[in-house]
Design a protein around this motif. Structure first.
Motif, mmCIF file in Angstrom:
data_model
loop_
_atom_site.group_PDB
_atom_site.id
_atom_site.type_symbol
_atom_site.label_atom_id
_atom_site.label_comp_id
_atom_site.label_asym_id
_atom_site.label_seq_id
_atom_site.Cartn_x
_atom_site.Cartn_y
_atom_site.Cartn_z
ATOM 1 N N ILE A 143 -21.331 -27.819 -13.384
ATOM 2 C CA ILE A 143 -21.856 -27.193 -12.178
ATOM 3 C C ILE A 143 -21.131 -25.870 -11.989
ATOM 4 N N THR A 144 -21.872 -24.782 -12.080
ATOM 5 C CA THR A 144 -21.318 -23.453 -11.859
ATOM 6 C C THR A 144 -21.824 -22.936 -10.520
ATOM 7 N N THR A 145 -20.898 -22.534 -9.663
ATOM 8 C CA THR A 145 -21.251 -21.995 -8.358
ATOM 9 C C THR A 145 -21.169 -20.478 -8.407
ATOM 10 N N ILE A 146 -22.222 -19.826 -7.906
ATOM 11 C CA ILE A 146 -22.255 -18.372 -7.828
ATOM 12 C C ILE A 146 -22.045 -17.966 -6.377
ATOM 13 N N LEU A 147 -20.972 -17.243 -6.136
ATOM 14 C CA LEU A 147 -20.600 -16.790 -4.800
ATOM 15 C C LEU A 147 -20.648 -15.271 -4.736
ATOM 16 N N GLY A 148 -20.676 -14.767 -3.516
ATOM 17 C CA GLY A 148 -20.626 -13.324 -3.331
ATOM 18 C C GLY A 148 -21.226 -12.940 -2.002
ATOM 19 N N PRO A 149 -20.897 -11.744 -1.511
ATOM 20 C CA PRO A 149 -21.459 -11.275 -0.247
ATOM 21 C C PRO A 149 -22.974 -11.172 -0.315
ATOM 22 N N GLU A 190 -33.257 -29.553 -17.994
ATOM 23 C CA GLU A 190 -31.923 -29.379 -18.564
ATOM 24 C C GLU A 190 -31.071 -28.420 -17.747
ATOM 25 N N ILE A 191 -31.715 -27.523 -17.009
ATOM 26 C CA ILE A 191 -31.020 -26.624 -16.099
ATOM 27 C C ILE A 191 -31.639 -26.776 -14.717
ATOM 28 N N VAL A 192 -30.801 -26.947 -13.698
ATOM 29 C CA VAL A 192 -31.273 -27.011 -12.315
ATOM 30 C C VAL A 192 -30.626 -25.874 -11.531
ATOM 31 N N LEU A 193 -31.459 -25.078 -10.869
ATOM 32 C CA LEU A 193 -31.001 -23.947 -10.075
ATOM 33 C C LEU A 193 -31.115 -24.291 -8.595
ATOM 34 N N PHE A 194 -30.055 -24.019 -7.851
ATOM 35 C CA PHE A 194 -30.021 -24.284 -6.411
ATOM 36 C C PHE A 194 -29.816 -22.955 -5.687
ATOM 37 N N ASP A 195 -30.823 -22.533 -4.930
ATOM 38 C CA ASP A 195 -30.722 -21.278 -4.182
ATOM 39 C C ASP A 195 -30.314 -21.591 -2.748
ATOM 40 N N GLU A 196 -29.012 -21.501 -2.498
ATOM 41 C CA GLU A 196 -28.436 -21.785 -1.181
ATOM 42 C C GLU A 196 -28.929 -23.121 -0.625
ATOM 43 N N PRO A 197 -28.611 -24.215 -1.297
ATOM 44 C CA PRO A 197 -29.086 -25.534 -0.861
ATOM 45 C C PRO A 197 -28.548 -25.935 0.504
ATOM 46 N N GLY A 210 -26.826 -32.480 -16.550
ATOM 47 C CA GLY A 210 -27.475 -31.214 -16.856
ATOM 48 C C GLY A 210 -26.579 -30.030 -16.535
ATOM 49 N N THR A 211 -27.131 -28.846 -16.728
ATOM 50 C CA THR A 211 -26.438 -27.610 -16.362
ATOM 51 C C THR A 211 -26.941 -27.203 -14.984
ATOM 52 N N TYR A 212 -26.061 -27.232 -13.995
ATOM 53 C CA TYR A 212 -26.430 -26.913 -12.624
ATOM 54 C C TYR A 212 -25.842 -25.553 -12.246
ATOM 55 N N VAL A 213 -26.651 -24.721 -11.601
ATOM 56 C CA VAL A 213 -26.205 -23.414 -11.113
ATOM 57 C C VAL A 213 -26.494 -23.375 -9.615
ATOM 58 N N VAL A 214 -25.445 -23.251 -8.809
ATOM 59 C CA VAL A 214 -25.568 -23.322 -7.356
ATOM 60 C C VAL A 214 -25.196 -21.980 -6.746
ATOM 61 N N VAL A 215 -26.159 -21.322 -6.103
ATOM 62 C CA VAL A 215 -25.893 -20.116 -5.328
ATOM 63 C C VAL A 215 -25.613 -20.537 -3.893
#
Length: 274
Positions: A55-61, A183-190, A215-220
């Motif tokens: 699980i990779t979290t993408i942070l930023g302003p 295989e990849i799940v994207l979360f846009d500000e869940p 899976g490969t999870y990407v969480v914004v």
């Protein structure tokens, strides 16, 4: 190689990514990505890779390109320059039919769940299976109910979106994102619009399902508590570039002034209002 980078060439932030995926080599790579909307330059050479089964979290302003990054990964936006590789394929060098096939290997949870108001919870979750497969209804029901059970919504299958809470809508959107076994799940500000308790409960669901799914999870997200709870890796984006990438424990222990300020929510530091 040290995963941290501040400024300089964008390739300095590339982490090493093993090509073993979830048994299929599931991996996404974004290299030197530039994207502008009119005169507004959103992406400024962003480079990032995503480790399989993590699980990779993408942070930023706000306004730094986090959601734009997700749209590039799933092939909804074409870069002005740079490359987006999904499962080893540059998605803008393949035919549209192949690109569509790659998209089916993604699941996406949108900010508000993006449920169809005219469908009940069950039909919302079943929609991708009915649209993209020829499975009989009996098999579709088995898959849908399994996913609804995973997110704790099996008793809400007949409810309309306007009859359930915001947290339940997010969980229904999560179940729908999972039905094609992506295989990849994207979360846009869940966690957007959720109170702290429901945010924590949703994070528990994400961790539980990921523990089973691998899976490969990407969480914004903007929520630091979410990042702290669910992340294996953290990427921090500012002004269209990756300014930090590393293991979550290292991120929260970092002495980098920008990373420390953002993760602490402090008003004093290099990050200002501009």
């Amino acid at each position: 190689m040290d995963p941290q980078s501040r400024g300089g060439d964008s390739t300095d932030v590339l982490p090493a990514v093993p090509q073993d995926g979830r048994g299929t080599g599931a991996v996404a790579k974004v290299r030197d990505l530039y994207k502008a909307f009119g005169s507004f330059q959103v992406m400024r050479g962003l480079t990032l890779e995503f480790k399989p089964r993590a699980i990779t979290t993408i942070l930023g302003p706000s306004g730094t390109g986090k959601s734009v990054l997700l749209k590039h990964m799933v092939g909804l936006l074409e870069p002005d320059s740079g490359t987006v590789e999904i499962f080893g394929e540059d998605i803008w060098k393949v035919r549209e039919r192949e690109r569509a096939a790659l998209r089916k290997r993604f699941g996406v949870l949108f900010q508000d769940g993006a449920l169809f108001g005219s469908m009940n919870v069950y039909d919302n979750v079943a929609f991708p299976l009915r649209k993209h497969t020829d499975l009989p209804e009996a098999e579709i029901r088995e898959i849908v109910m399994e996913r609804l059970k995973e997110v704790g919504l099996e008793a809400a299958e007949k409810k309309a979106p306007n009859e359930i809470s915001g947290g339940m809508k997010k969980r229904a959107g999560f179940a729908r994102a999972l039905v094609l076994n992506p295989e990849i799940v994207l979360f846009d500000e869940p966690d957007s619009g959720l109170d702290p308790v429901r945010t924590s409960l949703l994070n528990d669901v994400i961790l539980k399902v990921h523990g089973d799914d691998k899976g490969t999870y990407v969480v914004v997200t903007h929520d630091i508590r979410t990042a702290r709870k669910v992340s294996d890796y953290v990427g921090l984006i500012w002004q269209g570039r990756v300014v930090y990438y590393g293991a979550a424990d290292d991120a929260f222990a970092s002495d980098d002034p920008f990373v420390r300020q953002f993760l602490a929510g402090d008003s004093v530091g290099p990050l200002g209002m501009d």
